[in-house]
Design an enzyme around this catalytic site. Sequence first.
Site, PDB file in Angstrom:
ATOM      1  N   CYS A 337     -14.130  30.915 121.799  1.00  0.00           N
ATOM      2  CA  CYS A 337     -15.104  29.836 121.927  1.00  0.00           C
ATOM      3  C   CYS A 337     -14.488  28.451 122.145  1.00  0.00           C
ATOM      4  O   CYS A 337     -14.965  27.712 123.020  1.00  0.00           O
ATOM      5  CB  CYS A 337     -16.102  29.827 120.771  1.00  0.00           C
ATOM      6  N   ARG A 366      -5.926  38.870 115.838  1.00  0.00           N
ATOM      7  CA  ARG A 366      -6.329  38.548 114.473  1.00  0.00           C
ATOM      8  C   ARG A 366      -5.489  39.350 113.509  1.00  0.00           C
ATOM      9  O   ARG A 366      -5.204  40.526 113.756  1.00  0.00           O
ATOM     10  CB  ARG A 366      -7.801  38.899 114.246  1.00  0.00           C
ATOM     11  N   GLN A 384     -12.239  40.892 123.902  1.00  0.00           N
ATOM     12  CA  GLN A 384     -13.680  40.743 123.739  1.00  0.00           C
ATOM     13  C   GLN A 384     -14.321  40.487 125.085  1.00  0.00           C
ATOM     14  O   GLN A 384     -13.763  39.779 125.907  1.00  0.00           O
ATOM     15  CB  GLN A 384     -13.982  39.524 122.862  1.00  0.00           C
ATOM     16  N   ASP A 386     -16.506  38.376 125.870  1.00  0.00           N
ATOM     17  CA  ASP A 386     -17.091  37.236 125.191  1.00  0.00           C
ATOM     18  C   ASP A 386     -17.842  36.348 126.174  1.00  0.00           C
ATOM     19  O   ASP A 386     -17.449  36.228 127.325  1.00  0.00           O
ATOM     20  CB  ASP A 386     -15.935  36.427 124.583  1.00  0.00           C
ATOM     21  N   HIS A 388     -20.302  32.503 126.227  1.00  0.00           N
ATOM     22  CA  HIS A 388     -20.925  31.392 125.515  1.00  0.00           C
ATOM     23  C   HIS A 388     -21.931  30.726 126.420  1.00  0.00           C
ATOM     24  O   HIS A 388     -21.632  30.419 127.572  1.00  0.00           O
ATOM     25  CB  HIS A 388     -19.846  30.416 125.041  1.00  0.00           C
ATOM     26  N   LYS A 467     -28.370  35.132 113.655  1.00  0.00           N
ATOM     27  CA  LYS A 467     -27.863  36.019 114.696  1.00  0.00           C
ATOM     28  C   LYS A 467     -28.676  37.292 114.821  1.00  0.00           C
ATOM     29  O   LYS A 467     -29.421  37.668 113.917  1.00  0.00           O
ATOM     30  CB  LYS A 467     -26.401  36.377 114.419  1.00  0.00           C
ATOM     31  N   HIS A 513     -23.218  32.387 121.078  1.00  0.00           N
ATOM     32  CA  HIS A 513     -22.074  33.287 121.268  1.00  0.00           C
ATOM     33  C   HIS A 513     -22.671  34.665 121.478  1.00  0.00           C
ATOM     34  O   HIS A 513     -23.571  35.040 120.759  1.00  0.00           O
ATOM     35  CB  HIS A 513     -21.203  33.393 120.025  1.00  0.00           C
TER      36      HIS A 513
END
Length: 640
Positions: A337, A366, A384, A386, A388, A467, A513
């Site tokens: 992000c 991570r 990911q 991912d 946004h 979420k 997200h």
Amino acid sequence: MASEKIEIALPDGTVMEVPRGSTPRDVAERIGPGLARAALAAEVDGETVDLDRPIQADASLRILTKRDEDSLEVLRHSAAHVLATAVRELDPSARIGFGPPIDEGFYYDFGVERPFTPQDLEAIEEKMKEVVEADHTFQRQVVSKEEARELFSDDPLKLERLEEFDDDEVISVYRDGPFLDLCRGPHIPSTGEVKHFKLLSAAGAYWRGDERREMLQRIYGTAFFSEKELQEHLERLEEAGKRDHRVLGKELGLFTVDSRVGPGLILWEPSGSVIRREIEDYEQELILRHGYEIVYSPHVVSEELFEISGHLENFAENMFGAMEVEGRRYRPKPMNCPGHICIYQANQRSYRDLPIRYAEFGTVYRYERSGVLHGMLRVRGFTQDDAHVFCTEEQVPEEIERLLELVAEMLATFGYPYTIALATRPEKALGSEAQWARAEADLRAVLDERGLEYDVDEGGGAFYGPKLDFQLIDAIGRKWQGPTVQLDFNLPERFGLEYIGEDNERHRPVMLHRVLVGSMERFIGGLIEHYAGAFPLWLAPEQVRIFPVSEQWTESAHEVAEMLRAAGLRAETFDRETLGYRIREAETMKVPYMGVVGEREAGDGTVAVRKRGRGKKQEVMGREDFVKRLREEVERRALE
RNA sequence: GCUCUGGUAGCUCAGUGGUAGAGCGCUUCCUUGGUAAGGAAGAGGUCGAGGGUUCAAUUCCCUCCCAGAGCUCCA
């Protein structure tokens, strides 16, 4: 007083008058001897209780038999006591921890000198059979704290739990034969009802789940009302074992790990890479169609960015350590992000630009504790899918709607049914109450409008926004974490995100997200298990394998394979050993289609097509038709 | 991270205080096979890494690495 009546409301709507202090068993007997015999426990005003628990006031009552869902929990709880009874019989010095029923069975924690061995489990299981045979009645008794201290004076674990009771709390103990336990209950009438059980495994478990405390030895088991259900459950476990993505991943050559690379870091072999690339290509095509723009951001990022984002403050224990270059500290990114935000901020944004949807297959790192790593499902480096979305508050509902559509389309492609959960404001939350209320209302409204069913996870949202969590249900009924959509009031604030509104003023955009597969590693690990390694044609690393019947038809086989490859299909030939061997090999490797070419096929330009898992049922077809059929199946990403 | 279990051929695993074995796979040869294993021969191992005990360690002990199961669904 003794003759005073109370009214008991039964599930069928009838009301029965019984003397005050009657037990559910009394009621069951009045309804019928059959029910009395089948009765295991009861539900009084919604609370599950023992059959011989006196009822003191008007109440609604439901007699639980083995047909009721809730009975299974009671049975398993009792099975846990049978386990503890057996362990205590074999080792009177064993201290007794907790022993609750759990989703698929039960466990019990013991304080013993040494861990249980598989032989111990067998011996305990035998002893449990004796306890069941003895058919001890479960007897409930209410005691004072003082009495309880006396009863459990030799067991520090129970004494510790005892001290946590409030003074006005009812303390109950249950006895079955030689065994006495501090227990809330309820239980089935006697140990004789625990007929179909199995001990499954033993492992260490911290007392009260606290790793600073003593480690106890936990035994897991399961119990059912019928042998058939027990066997089916054991078969399911076996089936899950056979689908293990680590085993299939090895057999099918999909991925590997190497201690020189490090724990929790996946190496994708060519076959696994084909699957991943197909999924990435598909998803890219999908999201471009859904209005996303592709971006790229670096893997290593200055710490400064994570100071702004707050990751250093809130997520540091999950981040890889810093590396220093020219006096500046850098970190492998744990999330994408912040990078995407910087891209947003690269230009001044107008309300006319919004919504902006940035997507990246972003690889993040991570730190996960070594003990939790698991194949591809829990790793330290993963990619990911991912994205946004930056939009105005007013645009949120429409963006959510678009996301629901995207999720539905994607999950249908892989053949996953799914459930939705809405996670709402937690205790500690950022942003105003009004902001949350509005966001939650938006989410609900969109879900309701589409007539979607969803669970509400009260207080389950992230501190920075509510979420939606999607849970996938795989081919054998297991649940997997699926897509998530999170609203974020935090990062726009921290980074000072802005857009110029219609009013020529600066405004703060909302950020969403979202991930669809989440992590490529976990998703594909899950897919391996979902499909049991037998991938649908469009994903299969090798889609077709062509065999000549004998060496003299090798040339023809190559021609067919070449034709398939020219049409963009992944086709190989294989002419070693006997035909039977080649078929077996292809079936084992779960190649979706096999084609055999012999004298007949070479003669008339056909191919004998065999489909994976369909045995000898073959179909002879023209080569062009074969190519066409496979192309068509790939193009619509058919599941079968 | 912690507890327990494991690490032996490419894979799955057996085994032993006196430097190792099976099946599959691999290589070669024979076989030319019509839908889930044709036959034979051969190659292949620093027994996870390091240290210790011992005349001798893959085996026993210690440390480390890696993997697996589990680590509250609160009596």
